[in-house]
Design a protein around this motif. Structure first.
Motif, PDB file in Angstrom:
ATOM      1  N   ASP A 120       0.858  -1.231   0.084  1.00 48.64           N
ATOM      2  CA  ASP A 120      -0.204   0.104  -0.037  1.00 48.64           C
ATOM      3  C   ASP A 120       1.029   1.222  -0.038  1.00 48.64           C
ATOM      4  OD1 ASP A 120      -2.017   1.817  -0.098  1.00 48.64           O
ATOM      5  OD2 ASP A 120      -2.548   1.134   2.361  1.00 48.64           O
ATOM      6  N   SER A 121       1.002   1.967  -1.165  1.00 51.87           N
ATOM      7  CA  SER A 121       2.154   2.932  -1.337  1.00 51.87           C
ATOM      8  C   SER A 121       1.349   4.232  -1.726  1.00 51.87           C
ATOM      9  CB  SER A 121       3.067   2.953  -2.472  1.00 51.87           C
ATOM     10  OG  SER A 121       2.688   2.545  -3.706  1.00 51.87           O
ATOM     11  N   GLU A 122       2.042   5.516  -1.128  1.00 46.53           N
ATOM     12  CA  GLU A 122       1.594   6.572  -1.593  1.00 46.53           C
ATOM     13  C   GLU A 122       2.694   7.571  -1.695  1.00 46.53           C
ATOM     14  OE1 GLU A 122      -0.415   8.937   1.787  1.00 46.53           O
ATOM     15  OE2 GLU A 122       0.426   6.874   3.169  1.00 46.53           O
ATOM     16  N   MET A 123       2.510   9.102  -2.167  1.00 48.20           N
ATOM     17  CA  MET A 123       3.684   9.757  -2.361  1.00 48.20           C
ATOM     18  C   MET A 123       3.797  10.414  -1.023  1.00 48.20           C
ATOM     19  SD  MET A 123       4.412   9.493  -5.242  1.00 48.20           S
ATOM     20  CE  MET A 123       5.778  10.651  -5.253  1.00 48.20           C
ATOM     21  N   VAL A 124       4.953  10.177  -0.293  1.00 43.73           N
ATOM     22  CA  VAL A 124       5.500  10.685   1.116  1.00 43.73           C
ATOM     23  C   VAL A 124       6.549  11.584   0.888  1.00 43.73           C
ATOM     24  CG1 VAL A 124       6.063   9.953   3.460  1.00 43.73           C
ATOM     25  CG2 VAL A 124       4.639   8.722   1.742  1.00 43.73           C
ATOM     26  N   ALA A 125       6.383  12.822   1.836  1.00 41.48           N
ATOM     27  CA  ALA A 125       7.483  13.783   1.883  1.00 41.48           C
ATOM     28  C   ALA A 125       8.368  13.127   3.222  1.00 41.48           C
ATOM     29  CB  ALA A 125       6.998  15.116   2.454  1.00 41.48           C
ATOM     30  N   ALA A 140      11.605  19.200   0.000  1.00 47.55           N
ATOM     31  CA  ALA A 140      10.262  19.237  -0.850  1.00 47.55           C
ATOM     32  C   ALA A 140       9.948  17.838  -1.553  1.00 47.55           C
ATOM     33  CB  ALA A 140      10.246  20.450  -1.709  1.00 47.55           C
ATOM     34  N   VAL A 141      11.178  17.229  -1.971  1.00 44.84           N
ATOM     35  CA  VAL A 141      10.988  15.834  -2.655  1.00 44.84           C
ATOM     36  C   VAL A 141       9.830  14.904  -2.038  1.00 44.84           C
ATOM     37  CG1 VAL A 141      12.909  14.531  -2.030  1.00 44.84           C
ATOM     38  CG2 VAL A 141      11.842  14.417  -4.310  1.00 44.84           C
ATOM     39  N   GLN A 142       9.297  14.074  -2.818  1.00 43.57           N
ATOM     40  CA  GLN A 142       8.476  13.069  -2.224  1.00 43.57           C
ATOM     41  C   GLN A 142       9.017  11.578  -2.806  1.00 43.57           C
ATOM     42  OE1 GLN A 142       4.435  14.132  -3.307  1.00 43.57           O
ATOM     43  NE2 GLN A 142       4.285  15.308  -1.237  1.00 43.57           N
ATOM     44  N   VAL A 143       8.898  10.648  -1.993  1.00 46.27           N
ATOM     45  CA  VAL A 143       9.069   9.301  -2.697  1.00 46.27           C
ATOM     46  C   VAL A 143       7.808   8.488  -2.604  1.00 46.27           C
ATOM     47  CG1 VAL A 143      11.588   9.560  -1.890  1.00 46.27           C
ATOM     48  CG2 VAL A 143       9.908   8.646  -0.195  1.00 46.27           C
ATOM     49  N   ARG A 144       7.775   7.415  -3.267  1.00 45.78           N
ATOM     50  CA  ARG A 144       6.400   6.511  -3.066  1.00 45.78           C
ATOM     51  C   ARG A 144       6.743   5.570  -2.392  1.00 45.78           C
ATOM     52  NH1 ARG A 144       2.072   5.873  -5.468  1.00 45.78           N
ATOM     53  NH2 ARG A 144       2.219   7.492  -6.924  1.00 45.78           N
ATOM     54  N   GLY A 145       6.050   5.428  -1.028  1.00 45.24           N
ATOM     55  CA  GLY A 145       6.117   4.186  -0.335  1.00 45.24           C
ATOM     56  C   GLY A 145       5.046   4.156   0.889  1.00 45.24           C
ATOM     57  N   ASP A 146       5.208   3.295   1.772  1.00 44.33           N
ATOM     58  CA  ASP A 146       4.283   3.273   2.890  1.00 44.33           C
ATOM     59  C   ASP A 146       4.823   4.130   4.138  1.00 44.33           C
ATOM     60  OD1 ASP A 146       2.041   1.116   4.258  1.00 44.33           O
ATOM     61  OD2 ASP A 146       3.868   1.636   5.481  1.00 44.33           O
ATOM     62  N   ARG A 147       4.081   4.944   4.660  1.00 43.51           N
ATOM     63  CA  ARG A 147       4.257   6.022   5.280  1.00 43.51           C
ATOM     64  C   ARG A 147       4.666   5.473   6.738  1.00 43.51           C
ATOM     65  NH1 ARG A 147       3.557  11.390   5.723  1.00 43.51           N
ATOM     66  NH2 ARG A 147       3.470  12.373   7.962  1.00 43.51           N
ATOM     67  N   VAL A 148       3.972   4.335   7.255  1.00 45.94           N
ATOM     68  CA  VAL A 148       4.212   3.887   8.500  1.00 45.94           C
ATOM     69  C   VAL A 148       5.736   2.979   8.524  1.00 45.94           C
ATOM     70  CG1 VAL A 148       3.454   2.073  10.260  1.00 45.94           C
ATOM     71  CG2 VAL A 148       1.585   3.567   9.121  1.00 45.94           C
ATOM     72  N   ALA A 149       5.829   2.281   7.430  1.00 44.07           N
ATOM     73  CA  ALA A 149       7.202   1.624   7.474  1.00 44.07           C
ATOM     74  C   ALA A 149       8.318   2.539   7.351  1.00 44.07           C
ATOM     75  CB  ALA A 149       7.001   0.835   6.111  1.00 44.07           C
ATOM     76  N   ARG A 189      14.884  -4.265   5.786  1.00 45.11           N
ATOM     77  CA  ARG A 189      13.587  -4.721   4.901  1.00 45.11           C
ATOM     78  C   ARG A 189      13.062  -3.579   4.257  1.00 45.11           C
ATOM     79  NH1 ARG A 189       9.992  -7.482   7.374  1.00 45.11           N
ATOM     80  NH2 ARG A 189      10.965  -7.141   9.826  1.00 45.11           N
ATOM     81  N   VAL A 190      12.755  -2.586   5.062  1.00 48.05           N
ATOM     82  CA  VAL A 190      11.914  -1.724   4.669  1.00 48.05           C
ATOM     83  C   VAL A 190      12.643  -0.710   3.371  1.00 48.05           C
ATOM     84  CG1 VAL A 190      11.032   0.958   5.220  1.00 48.05           C
ATOM     85  CG2 VAL A 190      10.846  -0.817   6.911  1.00 48.05           C
ATOM     86  N   ALA A 191      13.926  -0.634   3.557  1.00 50.60           N
ATOM     87  CA  ALA A 191      14.625   0.030   2.365  1.00 50.60           C
ATOM     88  C   ALA A 191      14.852  -0.791   1.366  1.00 50.60           C
ATOM     89  CB  ALA A 191      16.227   0.386   3.136  1.00 50.60           C
ATOM     90  N   GLU A 192      14.833  -1.903   1.215  1.00 53.00           N
ATOM     91  CA  GLU A 192      14.806  -3.005   0.230  1.00 53.00           C
ATOM     92  C   GLU A 192      13.334  -2.969  -0.482  1.00 53.00           C
ATOM     93  OE1 GLU A 192      15.621  -7.711  -0.765  1.00 53.00           O
ATOM     94  OE2 GLU A 192      16.287  -6.904   1.092  1.00 53.00           O
ATOM     95  N   ALA A 193      12.499  -3.246   0.391  1.00 54.46           N
ATOM     96  CA  ALA A 193      11.072  -3.112  -0.181  1.00 54.46           C
ATOM     97  C   ALA A 193      10.796  -1.748  -0.931  1.00 54.46           C
ATOM     98  CB  ALA A 193       9.860  -3.183   0.924  1.00 54.46           C
ATOM     99  N   HIS A 194      11.408  -0.593  -0.829  1.00 55.62           N
ATOM    100  CA  HIS A 194      11.211   0.686  -1.542  1.00 55.62           C
ATOM    101  C   HIS A 194      12.034   0.731  -2.446  1.00 55.62           C
ATOM    102  CE1 HIS A 194       8.906   1.436   2.073  1.00 55.62           C
ATOM    103  NE2 HIS A 194       8.057   2.161   1.480  1.00 55.62           N
ATOM    104  N   GLY A 195      13.042  -0.433  -2.717  1.00 64.19           N
ATOM    105  CA  GLY A 195      13.698  -0.270  -4.007  1.00 64.19           C
ATOM    106  C   GLY A 195      14.922   0.676  -3.671  1.00 64.19           C
ATOM    107  N   GLY A 196      15.492   0.708  -2.336  1.00 67.60           N
ATOM    108  CA  GLY A 196      16.596   1.626  -1.855  1.00 67.60           C
ATOM    109  C   GLY A 196      17.657   0.700  -1.454  1.00 67.60           C
TER     110      GLY A 196
END
Length: 817
Positions: free
Chosen positions: A308-313, A343-352, A427-434
């Motif tokens: 469940d992803s969204e654009m997150v600052a 100002a930039v946003q990344v796509r991901g899960d805010r809680v994670a 695990r969070v970094a890897e799940a977001h392609g980081g």
């Protein structure tokens, strides 16, 4: 509560299928009937239109009188089973020949396109085709209207024959389909029974995928069931793992708590008891933190699986985590980031992402006593977050092991922790392609770096202004460019994508379209080769063009149409095709994008205002009466060399009864002949020529706007209008780019360029600018006769007809080549 009665799916499906099939059969019969009527109308309408066009071709003007010698072929195409009527009306509305009462019932027409209507005539319903033929005489210009009518008995007979021949197969197929549905239903339910037996025989703990072979239609159900069981198995494994890990990890602190409590109960010394209570408190804190981390680990695992992803600052999350720190810890944290990173946003899960940053910051605060420095920057399309501390750092051999669950480094000795924090971060970094990387901070300490990818940001902002700049530069450059190849590099510096265009439009005019196109496609390099229309046509057929074109653009639309008709063009259904007038495109292969009248230009220093000819007849009379005055001072196209010149002359000859009189006047006055409009414009502007005939208005309007010493006459009798046309060659290499350019030229942006300083004229109705088709038409009082893109243009290109026309022209005008 009453029990609902069971029902049969098989019977329901059969009943529903039968009803649907019967409804479909009825709908199909209705459609076939409608199609039969439309097909019959279309076939017979073409016969009517062909008959009317045949009669229109026989219209002549002799001594200011319209005469028609009715061709035999005009009615030979009809079957003879229907009644046929016709009428020909002159420009004055009087019936020239045919049925006067038919003409009285029909309106006059001023269009070369056939129009159809159903009327009651002599007690019967008849279908009437009406078509206009523009003629120009010495005294006037007007439309001759031809009406051809036919009764509709044969139409109805053809329609009924098509319908009756189609009904029997429809009924037979409907009955066959009902039988096939019943048979199919019986076969379809057999695999379901086998699937039921396989599931019933399984033990409760067997969640392996179902492997029973089933039809494709049931396969979706089985796939969904297998997916559900797979997710259920993963959930059960995760819960079992969590329980096992919790039982293992919590057992030790709980046992320690129990032992400390039992000793404290027997302790008599107050100070010793206080020490025991302190150790009990520390154990409780450790157990509480462990349980919290285990629960958070399970929560993060679930959220990452849900995707469940969204654009997150992300910088806002970092500030939020810092605000939750107590006052002493907050004083140790320093934040530093560029404005872009904030100002930039990344796509991901805010809680994670929030839990990832919380663990990184907590580690820095727990394992060091100095300041913790948090930074953010953008590098290589990624947001890089750094967390640096002043602690003991980490050995290289530990940097991989600490990412495992419940693994802690040497520096953690004596510090409360669970060994889950960095595992969650990884695990969070890897799940977001980081990517997560450990480094040594300069001056001592650990530097943790997390790089998260950014979404692609468009680089095209501000490119639209390039079209306006190029157009401004265009208006400042006078004169005519030499025919040559011009390269327009991609604005963004790319070099791999090249669109090659060969056209007859002046390079300095066409560069406005190139700039506008590159504003939308900045990665494209455009190569433009300028040529004259007839050499372009011949060299394309011979395969000797200097470049391999992806797009051909020419004002000689008859030559373009012949290329398309002979199979050299690719079809393309442009989304803007529907906005084009019908006359400005042929099928979906030749596309007109300009509106250019043929005008008369003159030098005001050479011809007085009261002597200016404003009709074709007045021009002929002027040259007849002032032959010596204008000897060698008149110019027009050399129709043997210029494709557009031949097109305009052929159309003049078709419309005007004074065409050959004007040609004779050219010959007597020793007219000059040229292969292009710019050459004529230069001569008139400089004063070496007094007048130019059939010059393209687009060039004339643009040169006048630049300050050239010319005046323009839009004839008052009739005005020929051509459209510059585009086609995509069948062997084009960059077909998609050529289609994109066609779309741009027909779009509001491209039509805006045509209606602006280029003065080429926008052909799409409703465009905005100074040179729209409506604005150009308003500059004269004559009948606007657009040259339609259609097979009729091929008639003048017939080899024998063209040669006879050129021979007659040369004999009369005796051009000086």
């Amino acid at each position: 509560m009453p029990t609902k009665k069971s029902f049969s799916i098989r019977r329901r499906i059969l009943a529903l299928a039968t009803v649907l099939l019967l409804a479909a059969a009825v709908a199909l019969i209705v459609f076939i009937r409608d199609y039969a009527e439309r097909a019959a109308d279309r076939a017979f309408d073409r016969l009517l239109a062909a008959s009317a066009l045949t009669i229109a071709g026989a219209v002549q003007v002799e001594d200011e009188t319209v005469i028609v010698e009715l061709p035999f072929a005009a009615f030979a195409m009809f079957s003879g089973a229907d009644r046929v009527f016709y009428a020909v009306e002159g420009p004055d509305g009087q019936t020239v020949t045919g049925y006067e009462d038919l003409a009285a019932q029909m309106d006059e027409t001023s269009s070369a396109e056939p129009r159809f209507a159903d009327i009651q005539y002599r007690g019967e319903l008849v279908r009437v085709a009406s078509i206009g033929r523009l003629i120009s005489t010495a005294s006037d210009t007007g439309w001759v209207t031809i009406h051809v009518a036919e009764t509709q008995n044969q139409r109805e007979a053809l329609s009924n024959e098509i319908l009756s021949n189609a009904i029997v197969p429809v009924i037979a197929l409907t009955l066959l389909a009902v039988g096939l549905v019943w048979f199919g239903i019986s076969r379809m339910f057999a695999p379901l029974t086998e699937l039921e037996h396989e599931l019933a025989a399984r033990p409760p703990d067997d969640l392996s995928p179902v492997s029973v072979p089933v039809p494709v239609e049931v396969g979706h159900l089985v796939a969904a069931l297998n997916g559900f069981m797979g997710r259920l198995q993963k959930t059960m494994e995760r819960v079992s793992g969590l329980v096992a890990e919790a039982a293992h990890e919590v057992r030790t602190p709980l046992a320690s708590l129990r032992a400390q409590a039992e000793v404290a109960m027997d302790e008599q010394d107050l100070e010793a008891m206080r020490g025991r209570v302190g150790r009990i408190h520390m154990g409780a804190v450790q157990a509480s933190q462990l349980v919290s981390q285990l629960l958070m680990d399970a929560t993060i695992s679930h959220r990452l699986e849900a995707q469940d992803s969204e654009m997150v600052a992300l910088w806002g999350i970092i500030e939020e985590v810092c605000q939750r720190l107590d006052g002493e810890q907050l004083e140790r944290v320093s934040l530093e980031a560029s404005d872009a990173a904030r100002a930039v946003q990344v796509r991901g899960d805010r809680v994670a992402l929030r839990e990832m940053m919380r663990n990184l910051i907590d580690n820095g605060l727990v394992y060091s006593e100095g300041p913790v420095e948090i930074g953010a920057a953008i590098a290589a399309d990624a947001l890089v977050i750094t967390v640096g501390d002043h602690g003991p750092g980490m050995d290289d051999e530990e940097k991989a092991s600490v990412l495992e669950r419940f693994k802690r480094g040497k520096a953690s000795a004596g510090t409360v922790g669970s060994g889950l924090g960095l595992s969650i971060v990884s695990r969070v970094a890897e799940a977001h392609g980081g990517k997560l990387r450990f480094g040594d901070r300069a001056g001592g300490g650990l530097l943790v770096e997390v790089a998260l990818p950014l979404t692609r940001v468009s680089r095209r902002a501000g490119m639209a202004a390039m079209a306006g700049l190029a157009l401004a530069a265009l208006l400042l450059v006078p004169g005519n460019a030499e025919a040559a190849s011009t390269n327009y590099p991609a604005p963004d510096g790319s070099s791999g994508t090249v669109l090659t265009i060969v056209g007859v439009t002046d390079t300095k005019v066409f560069q406005a379209f190139v700039a506008g196109f590159q504003a939308e496609r900045p990665e494209v390099t455009v190569t433009y080769e300028e040529m004259d229309s007839l050499p372009l046509f011949r060299q394309f057929l011979d395969g000797t063009l200097p470049v391999a074109p992806d797009l051909l653009i020419s004002s000689a639309s008859d030559l373009q149409l012949k290329l398309a008709n002979d199979g050299h063009a690719l079809a393309y259904d442009s989304p803007y095709l529907g906005a084009l007038p019908d006359w400005a495109h042929w099928r979906n292969e030749v596309f007109g994008f300009t509106f250019e009248p043929a005008v008369i230009i003159y030098n005001p220093d050479r011809i007085a205002l009261e002597d200016v000819p404003r009709t074709h007849l007045k021009l002929a009379e002027l040259l007849e009466t002032e032959t010596e005055k204008f000897r060698g001072q008149i110019a027009t196209y050399d129709i043997a060399l210029s494709g557009v010149g031949y097109l305009l002359a052929a159309q003049d000859q078709t419309i005007s009864s004074t065409f050959w009189r004007l040609a004779t006047a050219f010959g007597r006055a020793g007219a000059q002949f040229s292969g292009s409009s710019p050459a004529i414009l230069n001569g008139v502007a400089e004063g070496s020529l007094a007048l130019g005939y059939n010059v393209l208005g687009s060039y004339a309007f643009a040169r006048q706007a630049e300050g050239a010493n010319i005046e323009i006459v839009v004839p008052d009798d009739y005005v020929l209008v051509l459209t510059r046309s585009m086609l995509i060659p069948r062997d084009a290499k960059e077909v998609d780019l050529a289609r994109a350019f066609v779309d741009f030229a027909l779009s509001p942006a491209g039509q805006g360029i045509a209606a602006s300083g280029t003065a080429l004229g926008s052909v799409v109705p409703g465009s905005t600018g100074d040179w729209t088709s409506e604005a150009i038409a308003a500059r004269g009082r004559g009948v606007i006769q657009a040259i339609p893109l259609g097979p009729s243009l091929l008639v003048a290109l017939d080899t024998l007809r063209r040669q006879r026309f050129l021979d007659t022209w040369k004999e009369i005008v005796s051009p000086k080549l």
